[in-house]
Scaffold this motif. Structure first.
Motif, short mmCIF file in Angstrom:
data_model
loop_
_atom_site.label_atom_id
_atom_site.label_comp_id
_atom_site.label_asym_id
_atom_site.label_seq_id
_atom_site.Cartn_x
_atom_site.Cartn_y
_atom_site.Cartn_z
N GLU A 339 0.83 -1.21 0.00
CA GLU A 339 0.00 0.00 0.00
C GLU A 339 0.86 1.26 0.00
OE1 GLU A 339 -2.52 -0.36 3.36
OE2 GLU A 339 -3.71 -2.03 2.54
N GLU A 340 1.95 1.24 0.78
CA GLU A 340 2.84 2.40 0.78
C GLU A 340 3.50 2.58 -0.58
OE1 GLU A 340 5.62 3.31 3.69
OE2 GLU A 340 4.33 2.89 5.43
N ALA A 341 3.88 1.48 -1.21
CA ALA A 341 4.51 1.57 -2.53
C ALA A 341 3.54 2.12 -3.56
CB ALA A 341 5.02 0.20 -2.96
N GLU A 342 2.26 1.78 -3.44
CA GLU A 342 1.26 2.32 -4.36
C GLU A 342 1.05 3.81 -4.15
OE1 GLU A 342 -2.12 -0.06 -3.61
OE2 GLU A 342 -1.41 -1.81 -4.76
N ARG A 343 1.15 4.26 -2.90
CA ARG A 343 0.99 5.70 -2.63
C ARG A 343 2.24 6.48 -3.00
NH1 ARG A 343 -1.81 3.58 1.96
NH2 ARG A 343 0.12 3.63 3.19
N ASP A 344 3.39 5.82 -2.97
CA ASP A 344 4.66 6.47 -3.31
C ASP A 344 5.39 5.61 -4.34
OD1 ASP A 344 6.85 8.10 -3.38
OD2 ASP A 344 7.67 7.43 -1.45
N PRO A 345 4.90 5.60 -5.60
CA PRO A 345 5.47 4.69 -6.60
C PRO A 345 6.90 5.03 -6.99
CG PRO A 345 3.90 6.19 -7.62
CD PRO A 345 3.80 6.42 -6.15
N GLY A 346 7.36 6.21 -6.66
CA GLY A 346 8.71 6.59 -7.04
C GLY A 346 9.78 5.83 -6.28
N HIS A 347 9.45 5.29 -5.11
CA HIS A 347 10.43 4.59 -4.28
C HIS A 347 9.93 3.19 -3.91
CE1 HIS A 347 11.18 9.01 -3.14
NE2 HIS A 347 12.15 8.64 -3.96
N TRP A 348 9.23 2.55 -4.82
CA TRP A 348 8.64 1.26 -4.52
C TRP A 348 9.69 0.18 -4.27
CZ3 TRP A 348 10.10 -2.76 -7.57
CH2 TRP A 348 10.67 -2.43 -8.81
N GLN A 349 10.89 0.33 -4.88
CA GLN A 349 11.89 -0.72 -4.75
C GLN A 349 12.44 -0.85 -3.33
OE1 GLN A 349 12.22 2.09 -6.30
NE2 GLN A 349 14.24 3.03 -5.95
N LEU A 350 12.46 0.23 -2.56
CA LEU A 350 13.02 0.15 -1.21
C LEU A 350 12.12 -0.62 -0.25
CD1 LEU A 350 14.59 3.71 -0.91
CD2 LEU A 350 15.73 1.53 -1.30
N PRO A 351 10.80 -0.34 -0.19
CA PRO A 351 9.94 -1.21 0.63
C PRO A 351 9.97 -2.67 0.18
CG PRO A 351 8.80 0.82 0.11
CD PRO A 351 10.05 0.81 -0.71
N GLY A 352 10.08 -2.87 -1.14
CA GLY A 352 10.18 -4.25 -1.63
C GLY A 352 11.47 -4.91 -1.18
N ALA A 353 12.56 -4.14 -1.13
CA ALA A 353 13.83 -4.69 -0.65
C ALA A 353 13.75 -5.08 0.82
CB ALA A 353 14.95 -3.68 -0.88
N VAL A 354 13.07 -4.25 1.62
CA VAL A 354 12.91 -4.56 3.05
C VAL A 354 12.19 -5.89 3.21
CG1 VAL A 354 11.75 -3.85 5.18
CG2 VAL A 354 12.98 -2.16 3.78
#
Length: 417
Positions: A339-354
């Motif tokens: 959900e955070e990645a959808e709200r902030d698509p510019g930095h989606w790779q960092l939450p995915g990395a976590v």
């Protein structure tokens, strides 16, 4: 009452010191040197046969395996040095130039007789013996003294068996797991409360410093592995070594992944500054997950250092329960991070990395993964033993110790761990 507590604490310290490597080595070395000197007094024509205790000091090692594997090369080095010193004492005696020639000759001869890492001891023995050797027939008594000292040194390790350092290695592994736990807890608390960039970078440096702790634990484990080899007091020493070694490998992988996780959180803090690292609900879920994984890491360390099957079974059940709980929290965190990645698509790779790094730690701690890894390592060690010692393998098979029996025993212990 106070005096009782003081005496109890003092007794505890004494018992702990009795197993300290320095204390044990000092006691065994002094005992071997003294016995060698007493025997040499009776068998050597010399009035002060100091070469015998000198050789005993050089031969005695911390572990039985090190003595048996390195002792013969060391004896060879000492005897070679003594013979070189005797030759020099008979020809030229002790002068500054003869000492220089002695050292060069001893180092060259040491290479020729292939004493490997003990080449310097050829020169050391030659130099020390030259100082106490007199010209004449009594000089050859040094060879007898050397053999006495070497024999006493080897016998001392057989009669006064060195301790098994498994307990100390287990404590080192558990201490490493607790340090991992403390770091995970701090990372989780800061992620939930909003982490400044400098705080996140500090946790990254702390994770990198854990590499030094792994080196120390590896040294303690190597000593424990040596103490298990050729030790008649230990059954299934191969299994003991493999269980603890693979356990340390798993913790090392978890340390590397945790360092990558700290880097991902640091990068995320840089990208979102001055905003919070994560939203309140996501941060709370990450804190809970890291807390659960931290408990599982400690349980895993207890599992790989537990030798009684009943305690190992309870440790395995506790670890499995903690991993199931962490998996449920991980699924909840995955939804929040998406959900955070959808709200902030510019930095989606960092939450995915976590999320990816958290999954890797859970996979490494999984009991099924560990059992599979344990069997693979046992098979590898078994193949190496068959290739290195084919005669011993055939003898073991003739005596009825078949490979299947060995695997069944390993399978039971591997399952209990």
């Amino acid at each position: 009452m106070r005096e009782v507590r003081e005496w109890t604490a003092r007794a505890t310290r004494i018992m702990h010191k009795r197993r300290d490597p320095v204390v044990v080595q000092t006691f065994r070395s002094a005992t071997a040197a003294t016995i060698a000197y007493v025997i040499a007094l009776r068998l050597s024509p010399e009035a002060a046969p100091l070469t015998a205790p000198l050789t005993a000091l050089l031969v005695v090692q911390v572990t039985l395996y090190a003595t048996l594997t390195n002792g013969f090369r060391r004896v060879n080095a000492v005897v070679t040095g003594v013979l070189v010193a005797i030759a020099f004492s008979l020809l030229v005696g002790l002068t500054w130039w003869s000492l220089a020639m002695l050292l060069v000759a001893a180092l060259v001869v040491g290479r020729l007789v292939r004493v490997e890492e003990y080449v310097p001891e050829v020169a050391i023995s030659a130099m020390l013996v030259l100082g106490v050797t007199t010209v004449g027939d009594t000089a050859w008594a040094r060879v007898v003294e050397t053999l006495i000292g070497a024999s006493v040194g080897l016998a001392c390790n057989l009669l006064l068996a060195p301790p098994v350092w498994v307990e100390e290695a287990g404590e080192s592994i558990e201490d490493l797991a607790r340090r991992l736990r403390q770091l995970m807890l701090r990372m989780g608390e800061e992620a939930a409360g909003g982490t400044p960039v400098d705080r996140a970078a500090e946790r990254l440096h702390e994770a990198r410093r854990l590499d030094h702790d792994i080196v120390e634990v590896d040294a303690a484990l190597r000593q424990a592995e040596d103490s298990l080899r050729l030790n008649p007091r230990v059954q299934d020493s191969v299994l003991h070594r493999v269980v603890m070694r693979t356990g340390l490998d798993t913790l090392e992988i978890c340390t590397v992944v945790l360092r990558v996780l700290a880097r991902s959180l640091t990068d995320l803090a840089k990208e979102r500054e001055p905003k919070p690292l994560l939203e309140a609900e996501t941060g709370a879920a990450l804190e809970q997950l890291l807390s659960e994984i931290a408990d599982a890491v400690v349980s895993f360390a207890v599992l790989v250092t537990t030798h009684l099957s009943t305690n190992a079974e309870s440790a395995e059940e506790r670890l499995a329960a903690e991993l199931r709980t962490a998996a449920g929290t991980r699924d909840k965190l995955a939804l929040l991070l998406r959900e955070e990645a959808e709200r902030d698509p510019g930095h989606w790779q960092l939450p995915g990395a976590v999320l990816t790094e958290v999954n890797r730690i859970l996979d490494e701690l999984d009991t099924e993964h560990r059992t599979r890894r344990l069997f693979e390592e046992l098979d590898r060690v078994s193949r190496e033993q068959r290739a290195r010692m084919p005669r011993l393998t055939r003898l073991r098979e003739r005596l009825g110790v078949t490979e299947q029996l060995w695997r069944n025993r390993a399978g039971f212990d591997g399952r209990s761990r």
